[in-house]
Motif scaffolding. Structure first.
Motif, short mmCIF file in Angstrom:
data_model
loop_
_atom_site.label_atom_id
_atom_site.label_comp_id
_atom_site.label_asym_id
_atom_site.label_seq_id
_atom_site.Cartn_x
_atom_site.Cartn_y
_atom_site.Cartn_z
N GLU A 190 6.22 -12.21 5.89
CA GLU A 190 5.40 -10.71 6.55
C GLU A 190 6.03 -9.75 5.11
O GLU A 190 5.21 -9.00 4.28
N GLN A 191 7.16 -10.28 5.00
CA GLN A 191 8.34 -9.54 4.17
C GLN A 191 7.81 -9.80 2.71
O GLN A 191 7.42 -9.03 1.58
N VAL A 192 7.76 -10.87 2.67
CA VAL A 192 7.38 -11.87 1.19
C VAL A 192 5.62 -11.52 1.05
O VAL A 192 6.08 -11.36 0.28
N GLY A 193 5.24 -11.41 1.77
CA GLY A 193 3.58 -11.05 1.87
C GLY A 193 3.20 -9.58 1.54
O GLY A 193 3.12 -9.69 0.40
N GLU A 194 3.91 -8.59 1.33
CA GLU A 194 4.31 -7.19 1.06
C GLU A 194 4.21 -7.99 -0.13
O GLU A 194 3.94 -7.04 -1.21
N GLN A 195 5.75 -7.96 -0.10
CA GLN A 195 6.06 -8.35 -1.92
C GLN A 195 5.30 -9.06 -2.62
O GLN A 195 5.10 -8.37 -4.11
N VAL A 196 5.19 -10.06 -2.64
CA VAL A 196 3.56 -10.50 -3.57
C VAL A 196 2.38 -9.59 -3.37
O VAL A 196 1.96 -9.71 -4.49
N GLU A 197 2.29 -9.37 -2.43
CA GLU A 197 1.12 -8.32 -2.54
C GLU A 197 0.95 -6.65 -3.14
O GLU A 197 0.61 -6.99 -4.24
N SER A 198 2.29 -6.16 -2.76
CA SER A 198 2.68 -5.35 -4.30
C SER A 198 2.51 -6.26 -5.50
O SER A 198 2.31 -5.13 -6.25
#
Lengths: 593, 593
Positions: free
Chosen positions: B532-540
């Motif tokens: 979830e956290q990596v996904g948010e970072q990558v999304e950003s």
């Protein structure tokens, strides 16, 4: 037959055009069993015995390159028989190779379990060694059930798990031979479990044999690690096995013929065909001469409506994949051994030329290579050990019952490996049970020929319709004791004694005279003569059976199976009558209960 | 994950009804990938983590037996991804497993060649070990080309043939990872030949990667012993590879998507499908979150007209067979691990429940098991080694030519792993070649991050459409040096230095400010954070790329491939600009000849 690194590099160099081809085949129609296509207008370049390139190969033709014109021919991969017993052909591996190669069979996965029952591991080694020097590619699966059962019979030798483990290390040994002791497998028999485990650990193939219809038995067998079966005789059985992920070997042998029954799974049920193959299992010399080998099985499948390329897949790439040999076998593609057939008609599958390892070994009716001579050790030809000369009274079955007795009878079925349990009421004279020729109930005996024990078991058999005389055979699956059957006990004794004198074989005797004999001195199973001669002997044997009144197709094959206690339902062994369903011996006489 | 003999015996005992099942699943519609059927009204009995029996299992239900009602659900085998790189997900193997299992992927064949380029064999070992403790079945193919080339770049580590041989002995290592150095293979490179030979000798699978269209190159590659390819982008290429007997892995990753192009070989050419599989190769976190994993690839194939059971075969049994694991994987049959999905719609392929080894691990949106914690050694998180802090002038490209210079330009193509050779005429000021934002020609640099050499190569790139700022990444296939790209050289320096401070990762900088960063401390490739956290970072991160003007789908994936000198046609490495077609370095500046 492992391809070396150097060979692979040579193939790559040829493909790239850096090296000329040894051979280029032009103008043929290439049958691609991967894509199911006919490929036209492409050449095949061969280097180091293998296929290097498919396409325009004109640049690969050098001064030394042999160019072969295949105009008007289909080019197919050499055929691969995934399950067969060379011993059934009554030929040595060498003579079998001569018979099979010109029919297009270029690789076999043989299970030498007949010789194993006579000589154990050394017998397996002899045949495997003989195979390694031939133009035929001979792979071996290690016999798994020698003897076929521990409790119902006595063979000449035994293969232990340690023997199996040893053989699994030999080059070109690709798996475990048909695991026939399916009750042993499912009930956790130690020997079966060890052999299966050793094969899986070696990364090799565990081949099966399960004629059982019980889904519990079948699924337990599959769960135990066995992955194929060639004992499938109905469409519904085939579907069930395919659903379980089994590789179904469709068998068309001389005496049992399953293609007609099983072809509808392809033509009507339209199953995925990648888990199917065609095998011969057991063929006898006449079949080889008159019909062919695996090419005949393809022809039969095509006749039953299977399209030729699918049939060819079943007899090439599918078998190669099942035995994890598809890196070098099974199709016409770079990196595969150049085992190729030139064929006029895919439906007929009669090769006009056969190449093995890129070498034209058969062309226009002639072999172009010399086959090496393999000499079996003297010991191999000394396998019939009787305690004493036999006499008519050795075949008496005695009883205290009077004046009639009801007995269990082994009933054979034509073109079927199974037998049926029959009963008969027979007359007793002087405490001796009499045969009944009118009802086709005649004498049958199985005599230990391995251990000089003098052990003889006597029984009655129905189905062969002999009217006189006797027959005998040391081919008696799987223990290969001495089988004798007859109407006349004197003839039975003559037949048995003559067989011993020959060192094994098959014989027909009538009124004290030998009508025909097939000497099989190698282990009492195989001839040391060429196909033509053995074929003539067997032909004359079959005629002699007819003279005794037998109308059955290949009666001596059906006869030779009568002692096999792993196919239902009732058999004779050296120990007595075997109830295969119950997996125990049963009495001759049925007493009222 | 080898099944023990004891386990097989337990399965057989359950099938026979001698032992109760651990679990019985009732009322589901079983999808049989062998026969291509839906099987109704049969239960599945599970013992010792594997399937024991399929049929009426009421008698196998004991007091301890868990009964699972699958009413209204299809039951399919767990999905098997035959080729993928966990590192591309930027997740640890554990976090990837959490992301993939709930999408139905129960087995992967991972090729950890990214970490191998950074840490060599010990990196491979870490990831393989991490995988062995998870509910996901993690098989490894040993990276074959580390570094990807010997002559064009410098990775952090090297895998030698002896390392490959060692890893081939580890349990659950099933083959050699994609052999990318296809020119090396066909021209007899010693390392390639040794690795291929070792894999064949071990009886394992040699997986390939050959984007070349030249039939000579392709056939030389196949003849050399490589048996598959996942770099097939056109229908004609796929047909050609199938004809050669290759296993064609149809790839649908985040940045390269081949299903649409290749589905017609099934739907229109009707090729036999047993040599096809579906794989993901490289997916990034958002894809996992938004679309799924291999289940998404099935969905895509079905959308392209492939029937659902065929698509499922491609993602289950076909992959299992290719890796010779079909004894325990790939279908719902006795003897296979009970890796099962409950699915409402085969076209959608969204599992509501996932069982692995007979254990319900995911149900109704929740994991039912705890995942073990794997701790990477400190060394694994210390992989970015720059010689010195970078400055804007490190990115200058100097020339003596005036006032314009023609340079080779690397042109990237959206959703395509390949690049095109482009040229541009650029202005020179003070001997420094200037970028041309209007024409989308911007700065690109590749900096050694493994050996503290200070080596920087500078070039120009087209296709990303950045209007300002800079991006950087230590994910830079396959050597994973430090890639920096930008319009502004100050921003490039900031991006590079910040990445070093993070211990690796990806970053976007604009006007001196960090817009987004994805720290990837494990080898500079993987996060130590949950999906979830990596996904948010990558999304950003992706949003930040957009802010710089890039309109491309998954630009950071395309960016990360720009240093990969085994896919045509032109790349940047730490040594300079690589001409992949000629397999040599090429000059930046084009001088008239």
């Amino acid at each position: 037959m492992k391809m070396t690194r150097a060979q692979r590099l040579q193939l790559a160099a040829t493909a790239l055009g850096k090296r000329k081809a040894d051979t280029v085949i032009t103008n043929g129609i290439i049958v691609n069993v991967h894509s199911k296509e006919h490929i036209r207008d492409k050449d095949i370049a061969i280097t180091s015995g293998a296929i290097a390139y498919i396409g325009d190969c004109q640049q690969l033709i050098g001064k030394e390159t042999e160019v072969i014109d295949a105009s008007g021919k289909f080019i197919t991969p050499g055929l691969i028989d995934g399950h067969m017993h060379v011993e059934s052909t009554m030929l040595s591996v060498t003579e079998f190779a001569k018979a099979a190669l010109k029919q297009g069979t270029t690789s076999i996965f043989m299970d030498p379990h007949e010789i194993a029952n006579v000589f154990g591991l050394k017998g397996v080694r002899w045949m495997h060694e003989e195979g390694q020097k031939l133009p035929l590619r001979v792979f071996t699966t290690v016999p798994s059930c020698v003897p076929a059962t521990d409790t119902l019979e006595d063979a000449g030798a035994e293969l232990l798990p340690k023997d199996v483990e040893q053989a699994l290390e030999w080059e070109n040994v690709t798996g475990l031979g048909e695991v026939m002791n399916f009750p042993g497998v499912v009930h956790g028999d130690e020997k079966m479990a060890q052999e299966i485990e050793a094969t899986i650990q070696a990364g090799k193939t565990v081949t099966g044999h399960i004629p059982a219809d019980d889904p519990k038995m079948l699924q337990a067998y599959v769960a135990s690690g066995v992955t194929s079966c060639h004992e499938t005789v109905t469409r519904e059985q085939a579907l069930e096995k395919l659903r379980l992920g089994m590789h179904v070997m469709i068998r068309e042998g001389s005496a049992w013929q399953d293609v007609e029954q099983l072809a509808p799974i392809i033509t009507k049920d339209h199953v995925p065909t990648d888990n199917l193959s065609l095998v011969t299992d057991d063929v006898y010399p006449q079949t080889l001469t008159e019909l062919g080998h695996l090419n005949y099985v393809i022809r039969k499948a095509v006749k039953e409506g299977v399209d030729p390329i699918t049939a060819l897949q079943l007899a090439t790439i599918n078998a190669a994949k099942y035995f994890k040999c598809e890196d070098t076998l099974g199709s016409i593609a770079p990196g595969k051994w150049a085992d190729l057939l030139f064929i006029d008609s895919l439906a007929e599958m009669k090769p006009s030329s056969v190449l093995v390892g890129g070498k034209m070994i058969y062309d226009q009716g002639m072999y172009k290579v010399n086959f090496p001579v393999y000499t079996y050790p003297t010991e191999a030809k000394n396998s019939v050990h009787l305690k004493k000369e036999l006499k008519a009274e050795d075949f008496h079955t005695k009883t205290l019952t009077q004046p009639k007795v009801t007995v269990n009878v082994i009933e054979v079925l034509e073109n079927n490996a199974r037998t049926a349990k029959a009963k008969a009421e027979l007359t007793v004279r002087n405490s001796i049970i009499q045969s009944n020729i009118k009802e086709d109930i005649i004498h049958l005996a199985c005599i230990d020929r391995h251990h000089r024990s003098g052990q003889i078991s006597n029984a009655f058999v129905k189905g062969f319709q002999l009217q006189s005389g006797a027959v005998a055979s040391t081919v008696a699956h799987d223990s290969h004791n001495l089988l004798v059957m007859g109407v006349n006990k004197e003839d039975m004794a003559i037949a048995a004694n003559k067989i011993a004198e020959l060192g094994g074989g098959m014989i027909v005797v009538n009124h004290g005279k030998i009508l025909a004999e097939v000497p099989l001195p190698i282990a009492g199973l195989m001839s040391d003569k060429p196909l033509e001669q053995v074929g003539e002997q067997v032909e004359s044997l079959e005629q002699a059976w007819k003279k005794l009144g037998c109308k059955m197709n290949a009666p001596f094959m059906t006869f030779s199976l009568i002692a096999l206690p792993v196919i239902p339902s009732i058999r004779i062994t050296n120990r007595g009558i075997a109830d295969v369903d119950a997996f125990e011996l049963m009495p001759l006489e049925i007493t009222e209960s």
